[in-house]
Design an enzyme around this catalytic site. Structure first.
Site: not given
Length: 284
Positions: A54-56
């Site tokens: 997952g990123t931001t």
């Protein structure tokens, strides 16, 4: 989790008074069920593109409480592993957690954390304080240290409404590092690969006393900036109608914004970007 009783009845551990922490109970009696149990042999490090990440995610306080949001993309190296990942989850009525990092571990950790808070309240008869919730989550992250050192890090972001704090300071944000360090953040914070760009956007857009609508637009602008400069962060997908997850926490509790509202505000934000592609400037 039943013991070895052939009748399938719970073993003595379930009837012995002990800790109010469900995580500690599992660590003592069923360590194999913990999401932080070792998954790789000691000394082995996973390749960075072996598992979805997952990123931001981000959070910011506003006039009525605190807002938490996340993009929807998960990546495996240069590949998009998932376009509609849910990175924002309620932990209890007044707390939410979002995550960046190894998706499989993060989802299991969030579920265990939800049980941890419910278990504490049932055993103690009162909800855990917001500071206590942050400390418990930091402990769970610290238990994942061995896997973090092997490349399977989970970095959550915690936001909550503190009913015991003075008016005007009840929305609180807590950040963590991969080894379990706990840091309370003022006003706003972002985590994940696109976080430097999201924090830069929030730095120019944030001001005390934002309305919920203004806070949502600021969050969407920040996620758009993150997606603009970080390939691992996904922006609003108009064709597939996939938009960021945004939730607010106020004195009325956790509320996820309806997709119709997020979609409407995302369209408004993108329309504004047509006139100013680099986004709104800081207020004078």
């Amino acid at each position: 989790m039943a013991g070895n009783d052939p009748a399938g009845l719970p073993d003595e551990a379930f009837f012995t008074p002990g800790t109010s922490s469900f995580t500690e109970f599992l660590a003592t009696h069923r360590p194999g069920l913990l999401p932080t149990r070792p998954r790789l042999p000691e000394g082995v490090r996973t390749a960075p593109d072996s598992y979805p990440h997952g990123t931001t995610v981000l959070a910011l306080t506003y006039g009525d409480g605190v807002l938490i949001a996340g993009d929807r993309r998960a990546t495996m190296g240069n590949l998009i592993a998932q376009r509609d990942l849910e990175k924002v989850h309620p932990a209890d009525d007044f707390t939410a957690v979002a995550f960046a990092g190894t998706v499989g571990l993060a989802v299991d950790m969030v579920r265990l954390y939800q049980v941890e808070l419910t278990h504490f309240e049932k055993i103690e008869g009162i909800p855990m304080t917001l500071a206590g919730k942050a400390t418990r989550l930091a402990t769970m992250i610290r238990q994942n240290l061995a896997q973090a050192m092997q490349g399977l890090a989970v970095v959550p972001l915690l936001a909550g409404y503190d009913v015991t704090a003075p008016d005007g300071g009840r929305g609180r944000i807590f950040g963590f590092d991969p080894v379990g360090g706990l840091y309370e953040k003022a006003d706003f914070y972002a985590e994940g690969s696109g976080s430097p760009y999201a924090r830069g956007a929030l730095k120019k857009l944030y001001r005390p006393g934002l309305t919920r609508r203004e806070a949502v637009l600021a969050a969407l602008q920040a996620l758009y900036d993150a997606a603009d400069d970080d390939s691992a962060t996904g922006g609003p997908d108009l064709n597939r109608r996939i938009f960021p997850v945004v939730a607010s926490i106020t004195e009325d509790g956790f509320e996820r914004l309806a997709r119709t509202e997020t979609e409407e505000l995302s369209h408004e934000m993108i329309l504004r970007r047509g006139d100013r592609p680099d986004g709104p400037h800081a207020a004078p």
